[in-house]
Motif scaffolding. Structure first.
Motif, PDB file in Angstrom:
ATOM      1  N   SER A   1       0.789  -1.225   0.000  1.00 24.56           N
ATOM      2  CA  SER A   1       0.000   0.000   0.000  1.00 24.56           C
ATOM      3  C   SER A   1       0.825   1.280   0.000  1.00 24.56           C
ATOM      4  CB  SER A   1      -0.923   0.012   1.222  1.00 24.56           C
ATOM      5  OG  SER A   1      -0.162   0.129   2.422  1.00 24.56           O
ATOM      6  N   GLY A   2       2.079   1.177   0.431  1.00 22.05           N
ATOM      7  CA  GLY A   2       2.889   2.376   0.601  1.00 22.05           C
ATOM      8  C   GLY A   2       2.742   2.996   1.980  1.00 22.05           C
ATOM      9  N   LEU A   3       1.814   2.464   2.789  1.00 19.01           N
ATOM     10  CA  LEU A   3       1.639   2.939   4.157  1.00 19.01           C
ATOM     11  C   LEU A   3       2.700   2.348   5.076  1.00 19.01           C
ATOM     12  CD1 LEU A   3      -2.219   2.398   4.423  1.00 19.01           C
ATOM     13  CD2 LEU A   3      -1.106   4.638   4.553  1.00 19.01           C
ATOM     14  N   SER A   4       3.059   3.080   6.116  1.00 16.76           N
ATOM     15  CA  SER A   4       3.787   2.461   7.220  1.00 16.76           C
ATOM     16  C   SER A   4       2.837   1.467   7.857  1.00 16.76           C
ATOM     17  CB  SER A   4       4.202   3.531   8.228  1.00 16.76           C
ATOM     18  OG  SER A   4       4.710   2.944   9.408  1.00 16.76           O
ATOM     19  N   TYR A   5       3.308   0.251   8.110  1.00 15.16           N
ATOM     20  CA  TYR A   5       2.382  -0.797   8.540  1.00 15.16           C
ATOM     21  C   TYR A   5       3.025  -1.743   9.545  1.00 15.16           C
ATOM     22  CZ  TYR A   5       5.008  -4.243   5.899  1.00 15.16           C
ATOM     23  OH  TYR A   5       6.013  -5.076   5.463  1.00 15.16           O
TER      24      TYR A   5
ATOM     25  N   VAL B   1       1.721  -2.295  20.917  1.00 13.59           N
ATOM     26  CA  VAL B   1       3.140  -2.333  20.557  1.00 13.59           C
ATOM     27  C   VAL B   1       3.304  -2.040  19.070  1.00 13.59           C
ATOM     28  CG1 VAL B   1       5.160  -3.830  20.306  1.00 13.59           C
ATOM     29  CG2 VAL B   1       3.816  -3.894  22.419  1.00 13.59           C
ATOM     30  N   ALA B   2       2.472  -2.682  18.261  1.00 15.72           N
ATOM     31  CA  ALA B   2       2.533  -2.478  16.813  1.00 15.72           C
ATOM     32  C   ALA B   2       2.238  -1.031  16.439  1.00 15.72           C
ATOM     33  CB  ALA B   2       1.548  -3.413  16.117  1.00 15.72           C
ATOM     34  N   LEU B   3       1.352  -0.392  17.194  1.00 20.70           N
ATOM     35  CA  LEU B   3       0.991   0.994  16.907  1.00 20.70           C
ATOM     36  C   LEU B   3       2.113   1.972  17.210  1.00 20.70           C
ATOM     37  CD1 LEU B   3      -2.695   1.279  18.196  1.00 20.70           C
ATOM     38  CD2 LEU B   3      -1.903   1.765  15.880  1.00 20.70           C
ATOM     39  N   PHE B   4       2.760   1.798  18.357  1.00 24.20           N
ATOM     40  CA  PHE B   4       3.595   2.872  18.872  1.00 24.20           C
ATOM     41  C   PHE B   4       5.075   2.541  19.034  1.00 24.20           C
ATOM     42  CE2 PHE B   4      -0.720   3.506  20.817  1.00 24.20           C
ATOM     43  CZ  PHE B   4      -1.100   4.534  19.961  1.00 24.20           C
ATOM     44  N   ASN B   5       5.477   1.290  18.864  1.00 23.95           N
ATOM     45  CA  ASN B   5       6.889   0.944  18.989  1.00 23.95           C
ATOM     46  C   ASN B   5       7.550   1.003  17.609  1.00 23.95           C
ATOM     47  OD1 ASN B   5       9.414  -0.358  19.292  1.00 23.95           O
ATOM     48  ND2 ASN B   5       8.655  -1.526  21.033  1.00 23.95           N
ATOM     49  N   PRO B   6       8.524   1.887  17.407  1.00 27.21           N
ATOM     50  CA  PRO B   6       9.163   2.003  16.094  1.00 27.21           C
ATOM     51  C   PRO B   6       9.802   0.707  15.612  1.00 27.21           C
ATOM     52  CG  PRO B   6       9.778   3.848  17.517  1.00 27.21           C
ATOM     53  CD  PRO B   6       9.060   2.864  18.381  1.00 27.21           C
TER      54      PRO B   6
ATOM     55  N   ALA C   1       8.565  -2.092  15.618  1.00 29.56           N
ATOM     56  CA  ALA C   1       7.534  -2.973  15.040  1.00 29.56           C
ATOM     57  C   ALA C   1       7.083  -2.501  13.653  1.00 29.56           C
ATOM     58  CB  ALA C   1       6.335  -3.046  15.969  1.00 29.56           C
ATOM     59  N   ARG C   2       7.683  -1.457  13.135  1.00 26.61           N
ATOM     60  CA  ARG C   2       7.236  -0.881  11.877  1.00 26.61           C
ATOM     61  C   ARG C   2       7.653  -1.721  10.678  1.00 26.61           C
ATOM     62  NH1 ARG C   2       5.600   4.602  12.810  1.00 26.61           N
ATOM     63  NH2 ARG C   2       4.519   4.413  14.823  1.00 26.61           N
ATOM     64  N   ASP C   3       6.759  -1.741   9.677  1.00 28.35           N
ATOM     65  CA  ASP C   3       7.006  -2.375   8.381  1.00 28.35           C
ATOM     66  C   ASP C   3       7.461  -3.823   8.527  1.00 28.35           C
ATOM     67  OD1 ASP C   3       6.328   0.005   7.062  1.00 28.35           O
ATOM     68  OD2 ASP C   3       8.362   0.781   7.303  1.00 28.35           O
TER      69      ASP C   3
ATOM     70  N   ALA D   1       9.371 -17.475  22.401  1.00 33.00           N
ATOM     71  CA  ALA D   1      10.658 -17.022  22.934  1.00 33.00           C
ATOM     72  C   ALA D   1      11.213 -15.819  22.165  1.00 33.00           C
ATOM     73  CB  ALA D   1      11.663 -18.178  22.911  1.00 33.00           C
ATOM     74  N   ALA D   2      11.207 -15.883  20.841  1.00 35.67           N
ATOM     75  CA  ALA D   2      11.754 -14.781  20.038  1.00 35.67           C
ATOM     76  C   ALA D   2      10.932 -13.511  20.223  1.00 35.67           C
ATOM     77  CB  ALA D   2      11.798 -15.184  18.563  1.00 35.67           C
ATOM     78  N   LEU D   3       9.621 -13.664  20.276  1.00 36.10           N
ATOM     79  CA  LEU D   3       8.736 -12.516  20.492  1.00 36.10           C
ATOM     80  C   LEU D   3       9.048 -11.840  21.819  1.00 36.10           C
ATOM     81  CD1 LEU D   3       6.075 -10.868  19.857  1.00 36.10           C
ATOM     82  CD2 LEU D   3       4.879 -12.643  21.169  1.00 36.10           C
ATOM     83  N   LEU D   4       9.174 -12.633  22.886  1.00 41.37           N
ATOM     84  CA  LEU D   4       9.385 -12.075  24.218  1.00 41.37           C
ATOM     85  C   LEU D   4      10.781 -11.488  24.376  1.00 41.37           C
ATOM     86  CD1 LEU D   4       7.602 -14.837  26.332  1.00 41.37           C
ATOM     87  CD2 LEU D   4       6.720 -12.591  25.669  1.00 41.37           C
ATOM     88  N   ALA D   5      11.736 -12.029  23.637  1.00 42.13           N
ATOM     89  CA  ALA D   5      13.091 -11.472  23.696  1.00 42.13           C
ATOM     90  C   ALA D   5      13.116 -10.056  23.115  1.00 42.13           C
ATOM     91  CB  ALA D   5      14.053 -12.376  22.934  1.00 42.13           C
ATOM     92  N   GLU D   6      12.323  -9.833  22.072  1.00 42.82           N
ATOM     93  CA  GLU D   6      12.315  -8.517  21.431  1.00 42.82           C
ATOM     94  C   GLU D   6      11.308  -7.569  22.074  1.00 42.82           C
ATOM     95  OE1 GLU D   6      12.249  -6.534  16.966  1.00 42.82           O
ATOM     96  OE2 GLU D   6      11.593  -8.611  17.233  1.00 42.82           O
ATOM     97  N   PHE D   7      10.146  -8.099  22.417  1.00 45.55           N
ATOM     98  CA  PHE D   7       9.083  -7.278  23.008  1.00 45.55           C
ATOM     99  C   PHE D   7       8.594  -7.951  24.298  1.00 45.55           C
ATOM    100  CE2 PHE D   7       8.625  -6.834  18.323  1.00 45.55           C
ATOM    101  CZ  PHE D   7       8.988  -5.490  18.213  1.00 45.55           C
ATOM    102  N   PRO D   8       9.306  -7.770  25.410  1.00 51.27           N
ATOM    103  CA  PRO D   8       8.985  -8.487  26.654  1.00 51.27           C
ATOM    104  C   PRO D   8       7.579  -8.165  27.168  1.00 51.27           C
ATOM    105  CG  PRO D   8      11.154  -7.470  26.765  1.00 51.27           C
ATOM    106  CD  PRO D   8      10.498  -6.917  25.555  1.00 51.27           C
ATOM    107  N   TRP D   9       6.927  -9.193  27.709  1.00 51.82           N
ATOM    108  CA  TRP D   9       5.578  -9.059  28.265  1.00 51.82           C
ATOM    109  C   TRP D   9       5.262 -10.339  29.027  1.00 51.82           C
ATOM    110  CZ3 TRP D   9       2.148  -5.588  29.497  1.00 51.82           C
ATOM    111  CH2 TRP D   9       0.791  -5.916  29.638  1.00 51.82           C
TER     112      TRP D   9
END
Length: 304
Positions: free
Chosen positions: A135-139, A189-194, A196-198, A270-278
Motif C-alpha cells: 500500500s505504501g503505508l507504514s504498517y 506495541v505495533a501501533l507505537f513501537n518504532p 515494530a514498523r514495516d 521465545a523470540a517474540l518475548l526477547a524482542e518485546f517483553p511481556w
C-alpha cells in the motif's frame, strides 16, 4: 487519533479500552452503535458506517493518525462469506487510509496465514497482508493464534452450567492459545513501537495445549469433574460441506473447528518475548478468573 475497526468485536473492543485508558483519542467505526455504547461512555468517538462504502471509510479516516484493522472473521459471519467480506472492507480501508495520509496502519491477521492454506479464510488473510504491504503505508501485520477466551467459553461454560462439555475429535491435538488482553497489548506495541514498523510479527501465548488440557484446567478452577462427549471430526467435515451452498458462515465455522482440532498449531513465543517483553497470561490464570466471575454472577442472581 486512532481509528479502530471491528470495535464491536472482542479484540477491537479491548484494544479501544486500552487506548482510552492511556488517554488516547479513539474513533471506532461500527455498523450498529448499540454494540459500542460502552466504548462511547468511556470516551470513544463512535461513527456508524460500513467499510464497504468508500464514503464511510473516507469519513472514518479523516483526521486520523493511526488505523487498527481488528475485524476478525475466522469464526464465520452469518450467511456472508466472511473472508470475502473482510477482504472487500479492508481494501476500502487501506485506500481511505492512504488518501488521509495515515501515519501507521496495523492489520490483525492470523497465525498460519499463507497463500496455499487449505482454508480460504487463511488465504484471504494472507492476501490482505500483501495488500497492506504493497500500500505504501507504514504498517505492521500481527499474526495472533486463536483467542484463549473463546476456547475457555466453549469448553468451560457447559462445565459451569451442567458439568458436561463437548470435545471435538480426540481432543489431543496441540494448539497455541493467547489471552485477549495479551493480543491487545501487542496491537499497541505495533501501533507505537518504532521497532515494530514495516514488519509481519507472529505472536502467541505461553503454552501449547490440547482440548483435554483446557478441560483439565477448567475442572481444577471449577472444582468439579466434567463429563466429556466427543464429536467425530468426520461429522463436522460433512456439515461444513453440506451447508456450504446455503450458509457460508456456518460452513466456515465448522471447517475452522476441524482445522483447530486436527492440525498441529504450536508456537514458541521465545523470540517474540526477547524482542518485546511481556508477561503472557497462562490458561490456569484465565480459568480461575472465569470461575470466580461465574460464581460471583451466580451469587448476585441468587440475591435477586
Amino acid at each position: 487519533m486512532v481509528l479502530v475497526t471491528g470495535a464491536a468485536g472482542r479484540l477491537g473492543s479491548r484494544v479501544s479500552e486500552k487506548l482510552l485508558a492511556e488517554g488516547r483519542r479513539v474513533r471506532v467505526l461500527t455498523r450498529t452503535q448499540v454494540a459500542t455504547e460502552r466504548l462511547e461512555r468511556l470516551g470513544a468517538e463512535v461513527m456508524v458506517g460500513d467499510l464497504h462504502d468508500a464514503a464511510s471509510a473516507r469519513l472514518a479516516c479523516g483526521g486520523v493518525d493511526y488505523v487498527v484493522a481488528a475485524t476478525q472473521s475466522l469464526d464465520g459471519m452469518g450467511n456472508d462469506e466472511p473472508y470475502t467480506v473482510e477482504e472487500a472492507g479492508t481494501r476500502q480501508l487501506i485506500a481511505a487510509a492512504r488518501e488521509a495520509r495515515v501515519k501507521h496502519f496495523v492489520y490483525v491477521s492470523a497465525l498460519g496465514a499463507e497463500p496455499g492454506h487449505r482454508l480460504a479464510c487463511y488465504r484471504c488473510k494472507h492476501a490482505i497482508e500483501e495488500r497492506v504491504r504493497a500500500s505504501g503505508l507504514s504498517y505492521t501485520v500481527l499474526r495472533p493464534p486463536p483467542v484463549m477466551e473463546t476456547w475457555v467459553a466453549r469448553l468451560g461454560q457447559p462445565i459451569l452450567e451442567r458439568g458436561t462439555t463437548v470435545i471435538l475429535g480426540s481432543g489431543e491435538c496441540l494448539i497455541n492459545l493467547m489471552a485477549l488482553d495479551d493480543v491487545a497489548h501487542y496491537v499497541l506495541v505495533a501501533l507505537f513501537n518504532p521497532d515494530a514498523r514495516d514488519r509481519v510479527i507472529e505472536i502467541g501465548g505461553p503454552e501449547n495445549l490440547t482440548q483435554l488440557q483446557v478441560v483439565e484446567a477448567l475442572e481444577r478452577a471449577c472444582g468439579r469433574k466434567a463429563r466429556c462427549t466427543h464429536v467425530p471430526l468426520w461429522l463436522l467435515r460433512a456439515v461444513s460441506v453440506l451447508v456450504g451452498p446455503f450458509d457460508a458462515g456456518t460452513s466456515q465455522a465448522c471447517a475452522m473447528r476441524v482445522h483447530c482440532s486436527s492440525c498441529d498449531q504450536t508456537f514458541d513465543p521465545a523470540a517474540l518475548l526477547a524482542e518485546f517483553p511481556w508477561r503472557l497470561t497462562k490458561l490456569d490464570e484465565l480459568a480461575r478468573d472465569v470461575s470466580r466471575a461465574s460464581h460471583a454472577d451466580a451469587g448476585e442472581r441468587a440475591r435477586w
